[in-house]
Design a protein around this motif. Structure first.
Motif, short mmCIF file in Angstrom:
data_model
loop_
_atom_site.label_atom_id
_atom_site.label_comp_id
_atom_site.label_asym_id
_atom_site.label_seq_id
_atom_site.Cartn_x
_atom_site.Cartn_y
_atom_site.Cartn_z
N LEU A 603 0.83 -1.20 0.00
CA LEU A 603 0.00 0.00 0.00
C LEU A 603 0.87 1.26 0.00
N ILE A 604 0.30 2.35 -0.50
CA ILE A 604 0.97 3.65 -0.41
C ILE A 604 0.99 4.08 1.05
N ARG A 605 2.12 4.61 1.50
CA ARG A 605 2.23 5.03 2.88
C ARG A 605 1.26 6.17 3.17
N GLN A 606 0.71 6.16 4.37
CA GLN A 606 -0.22 7.20 4.77
C GLN A 606 0.48 8.56 4.78
N LYS A 607 -0.28 9.58 4.36
CA LYS A 607 0.17 10.98 4.34
C LYS A 607 1.40 11.19 3.47
N LEU A 608 1.56 10.35 2.43
CA LEU A 608 2.71 10.51 1.55
C LEU A 608 2.69 11.84 0.83
N GLU A 610 1.19 14.61 1.59
CA GLU A 610 1.40 15.73 2.50
C GLU A 610 2.90 15.89 2.80
N LYS A 611 3.58 14.76 3.01
CA LYS A 611 5.03 14.83 3.25
C LYS A 611 5.76 15.35 2.02
N ALA A 612 5.32 14.91 0.84
CA ALA A 612 5.97 15.37 -0.39
C ALA A 612 5.78 16.88 -0.57
N SER A 613 4.60 17.39 -0.24
CA SER A 613 4.35 18.84 -0.37
C SER A 613 5.28 19.63 0.54
N LEU A 614 5.46 19.15 1.77
CA LEU A 614 6.36 19.83 2.69
C LEU A 614 7.80 19.71 2.22
N VAL A 756 -17.07 -11.23 -17.99
CA VAL A 756 -16.59 -10.61 -19.22
C VAL A 756 -16.32 -11.68 -20.26
N GLN A 757 -16.38 -11.27 -21.52
CA GLN A 757 -15.99 -12.11 -22.64
C GLN A 757 -14.71 -11.53 -23.25
N ALA A 758 -13.96 -12.38 -23.94
CA ALA A 758 -12.75 -11.90 -24.61
C ALA A 758 -13.12 -10.78 -25.58
N GLY A 759 -12.41 -9.68 -25.51
CA GLY A 759 -12.67 -8.53 -26.37
C GLY A 759 -13.52 -7.45 -25.72
N ASP A 760 -14.19 -7.79 -24.60
CA ASP A 760 -14.99 -6.77 -23.89
C ASP A 760 -14.07 -5.67 -23.36
N TRP A 761 -14.62 -4.46 -23.37
CA TRP A 761 -13.90 -3.34 -22.76
C TRP A 761 -14.47 -3.10 -21.38
N VAL A 762 -13.59 -3.01 -20.40
CA VAL A 762 -13.98 -2.78 -19.01
C VAL A 762 -13.50 -1.39 -18.60
N ARG A 763 -14.41 -0.62 -18.03
CA ARG A 763 -14.05 0.72 -17.55
C ARG A 763 -13.72 0.64 -16.06
N LEU A 764 -12.58 1.20 -15.71
CA LEU A 764 -12.17 1.26 -14.32
C LEU A 764 -12.13 2.73 -13.89
N ALA A 765 -12.94 3.07 -12.90
CA ALA A 765 -12.90 4.41 -12.31
C ALA A 765 -11.96 4.34 -11.11
N VAL A 766 -10.76 4.88 -11.28
CA VAL A 766 -9.72 4.77 -10.26
C VAL A 766 -9.64 6.08 -9.48
N LYS A 767 -9.69 5.98 -8.16
CA LYS A 767 -9.59 7.15 -7.30
C LYS A 767 -8.51 6.91 -6.25
N ILE A 768 -7.75 7.95 -5.97
CA ILE A 768 -6.80 7.90 -4.86
C ILE A 768 -7.10 9.06 -3.93
N HIS A 769 -7.49 8.72 -2.73
CA HIS A 769 -7.71 9.74 -1.70
C HIS A 769 -6.64 9.56 -0.64
N LYS A 770 -5.72 10.53 -0.58
CA LYS A 770 -4.55 10.40 0.29
C LYS A 770 -3.80 9.13 -0.08
N SER A 771 -3.84 8.09 0.75
CA SER A 771 -3.08 6.89 0.41
C SER A 771 -3.96 5.70 0.07
#
Length: 788
Positions: A603-608, A610-614, A756-771
């Motif tokens: 997993l992404i470390r918590q508050k990464l 925020e630390k990068a901004s500082l 799913v079947q071969a050839g189907d397109w799958v949409r992924l809604a990816v969200k990152i909130h903090k970590s």
């Protein structure tokens, strides 16, 4: 006509308007003003007291002052935490929750403090309350998932989904009850019933005795169970006789070679980026760790046939009481294949009764892992056919202990405990004098496990990190490039200003402005600051906080001819960890700041962020954060294993009991500590880029993204494993999916599989909130999104 002068009926009385109290109003007004002035001067403790007074006297101000009150509470709590005033901290939260009992932000923060202090049960309660109040609150959701992984480990779901194990236990219990055992105690549930005739227990771990089954059964035989009648065997059907299920166990073992085990338990790289390093034992109070041998990346090689290490009768109290005093048994094992001795693997067979048994062996599909006894004291010892390995078996301190003590070769016995730092291959390697000196320096890390006071050893994950040569070499290359760029920029600036500089000996120079400052805030034991300090003209600060580990880095620096002034320990200058990312002395800016971005679990470390901004604010011109960018990759898979490890499956009750609705409250959508290379799954797509986190350019980041993935095979999408490419600069990167990586992978597990079947397109809604990464998936041809 009704009496109009009569008093209104009970329950319909009109309430009198509260009279204005000028003194109260003046006190509220002055206290509110004082609270705001204290906030401005950062006197959070006094501000908190004023706010308490205001909100208790004038509850109508709650809506107006909520945000300011929260801010004051959290800042004051941080101060109390930093000076160890824990009781005062919790008193403040209790006072705050009396005023705002359903405030999800305060509830969540209270849970965070509890979790950091180890009160995980209590923390889970506060996170759960916050989520009930606001189900879409991302901070509380992330915290609840993390604490749920602690409270209900994934093996609980595997155990409840292990139908074979459950059925065999059920059959053994039914037979015992039918034979006259009408009072049953399940040890391990916290229940106590006097005068029981049957004890059912499964307080066993991968090493059989590690959960205290021996002590529990001795107590049960003396205080709970009816004593066995003289002359009866363990499977007697007399109702006046106590009995235990399981009736006994047989323990098996095997010597093996395994690179994956080796790199987590023994330092086996002579030098990292020209830094000479030596054996560092891992930190563990228990004599064994656990692994599922069938899933180890790279597999394993058996070096001996399986052997019987021990047998135990749980229905014989004398045998149970005498277990810890048994003489140490020596077993001589013929070596069947050539290979490095890395570990002894142990599993067992539980004898439920005279007919049924359960095996936890590496070839069995059960909820158990195997116990692993890593070999620490034989660095690279190569066993050969015709050798005999001597293993000692004992049961001390309530643990089953196995130890490889010697090898018999050509009639001569080689003691492995005398081979601490030698390679016993074709040509033994001798050490240089300075290495002998360093062995003494590392003695503080090489201690007996019973002498842990004042000693500190690295953890298994830290050992794997030290063995990750690709990561260290990549960091070294990226750092050398950055140093060259900054040196050139400095030289050009000085030449333009007509100023000479003594670059040959920066430490002894009176003008230290030519030094480059590097801060390493990696978690745990890290060599990166040492690598930076070895480059010359660099003053490196390490965030290692344990005194013994600091001493090791100092002596490693001395052994590698790194000047003492080039390596310091940043936390020694800080009052608390909150101020870790600060400027060095004399207002110099950092040339590079090394952030630890990804947890070992995947997993992404918590508050990464925020630390990068500082950190960006503390870099000199041209300075850089390492890493500068992280790219998240994923893939669609069908994996029944991940489903079994994530929740109790199916609609049918478990052995007649409706367990799923209760245990599945602790189901979390993110599965961690995966070995994707050995995961039993069908790949339904190619790898795809899911997300990018830019630590150097805040404007390049986004909070959500939609990704289209084409299915390459037909199947049911049950999970989306993900991993990271960590870019140290634009060109140099390392992957957490690499076979040599110390990182594991993680996966989003869908609550409902997606066909799913071969050839189907799958949409992924990816969200990152903090970590926290969340993914919603739906097939493109279906109208409207279907979230999972």
């Amino acid at each position: 006509m009704p009496n109009t002068s009569a008093r209104p009926k009970h329950g319909r009385r009109t309430r009198r308007r509260r009279r204005e109290d000028p003194a109260r109003n003046e006190l509220v007004s002055s206290s509110l003003e004082s609270a705001q002035q204290c906030l401005f001067s950062q006197d959070y403790g006094t501000a908190f007291v004023h706010y308490l007074l205001v909100l208790n006297l004038a509850p109508e101000f709650k809506d107006f002052a909520t945000e300011s009150f929260r801010f004051t509470l959290f800042k004051w709590a941080e101060e109390l935490d930093s000076v160890g005033r824990i009781q005062d901290l919790f008193n403040c939260y209790e006072q705050a929750l009396e005023l705002f009992p359903t405030d999800e932000v305060i509830l969540n923060n209270m849970g965070e403090h509890l979790f950091r202090m180890g009160f995980r049960d209590e923390a889970a309660g506060y996170f759960h309350k916050a989520l009930k109040r606001r189900p879409d609150y991302p901070e509380a959701r992330e915290n609840f998932y993390r604490v749920a992984n602690w409270l209900v480990e994934r093996w609980h779901f595997l155990m409840l989904n292990d139908h074979g194990r459950n059925r065999k236990y059920q059959q053994a219990i039914q037979k015992a009850v039918q034979s006259g055992c009408n009072t049953v105690l399940d040890i391990g549930t916290g229940t106590g019933i006097l005068g029981v005739s049957l004890v059912v227990t499964e307080t066993v771990d991968a090493g059989l005795f590690g959960e205290g089954i021996i002590e529990s059964l001795i107590h049960a035989w003396h205080h709970l169970l009816l004593p066995p009648q003289r002359g009866e065997n363990e499977f007697s059907e007399q109702s006046a006789t106590g009995r235990v299920i399981p009736a006994g166990a047989t323990v098996f073992g095997m010597a093996l070679e395994c690179v994956e085990i080796r790199r987590h338990h023994r330092y086996h790289i002579t030098a990292v980026c020209q830094i000479k390093c030596f054996t560092l034992p891992h930190d563990s109070m228990e004599p064994y760790t656990t692994e599922r041998l069938s899933r180890l990346p790279g597999g394993y090689k058996p070096l001996t046939e399986p052997f019987t290490a021990l047998s135990i009768d749980f229905n014989n109290v004398q045998e149970l009481e005498g277990l810890s005093s048994r003489e140490v048994q020596q077993v001589r094992l013929p070596v069947t294949q050539e290979g490095k001795l890395d570990a002894l693997a142990v599993w067992f067979q539980l004898h439920l009764d005279e007919e049924s048994s359960i095996s936890t062996g590496p070839q069995e599909d059960t909820c158990w892992e195997q116990a692993i006894y890593p070999v620490h004291n034989a660095k690279g010892f190569v066993l050969k056919p015709q050798d005999e390995l001597i293993v000692e078996v004992s049961c001390l301190d309530a643990y089953l202990r196995l130890c490889s003590v010697a090898v018999v070769r050509d009639g001569h016995e080689i003691r492995l405990d005398k081979c601490q730092d030698l390679h016993y291959s074709e040509n033994p390697i001798s050490h240089a004098n300075q290495e002998a000196e360093l062995c003494s320096a590392l003695a503080c890390l090489q201690t007996d496990q019973n002498q842990t006071k004042d000693f500190c050893m690295v953890e298994c994950s830290e050992m794997a990190l030290l063995n990750n040569q690709d990561y260290h070499q990549s960091f070294c290359r990226a750092l050398v490039k950055l140093i060259s760029q900054l040196k050139l920029k400095c030289q050009n600036r000085e030449q333009g200003a007509g100023v000479g500089s003594d670059l040959a000996d920066p430490v002894n120079s009176t003008d230290r402005s030519d030094l480059l400052y590097v801060l390493d805030v990696s978690e745990g034991f890290s060599l990166l600051s040492l690598i930076a300090a070895s480059q010359g003209q660099v003053k490196a600060y390490s965030s290692v906080e344990k005194n013994k580990q600091q001493e090791v880095l100092k002596r490693l620096a001395h052994s590698n001819n790194i000047p003492e002034q080039h390596l310091e320990f940043w936390l020694n200058y800080m009052d608390d960890e909150q101020g870790m990312l600060q400027r060095p002395s004399r207002e110099e800016l950092w040339s590079a700041i090394i952030l630890d971005c990804i947890e070992t679990c995947g997993l992404i470390r918590q508050k990464l962020m925020e630390k990068a901004s500082l950190a960006r604010c503390l870099l000199e011109e041209g300075g850089r954060i390492f890493p500068e960018r992280i790219v998240v990759y994923g893939k669609l898979v069908e994996s029944n294993t991940l489903l079994l490890e994530s929740a109790v499956q199916g609609q049918e009750p478990t052995l007649g009991f409706n367990i799923a609705p209760f245990i599945n409250q602790f189901t979390v959508p993110v599965h961690v500590f995966l070995d994707f290379s050995t995961l039993d799954c069908n790949h339904l797509s190619e790898s795809v880029e899911l997300f990018v986190l830019d630590l150097m350019d805040t404007n390049a980041n986004y909070s959500n993204r939609e990704v289209k993935v084409q299915a390459t095979s037909a199947g049911r999408i049950t999970a989306i494993p993900f991993w990271y490419h960590i870019y140290l600069d634009q060109e140099i990167s390392v992957s957490t999916l690499s076979q040599n990586s110390h990182w594991k992978q993680a996966a989003i597990v869908l609550q409902q599989p997606l066909e799913v079947q071969a050839g189907d397109w799958v949409r992924l809604a990816v969200k990152i909130h903090k970590s926290t990464i969340s993914i919603s998936a739906y097939v493109d041809c279906v109208p409207g999104p279907m979230e999972y």
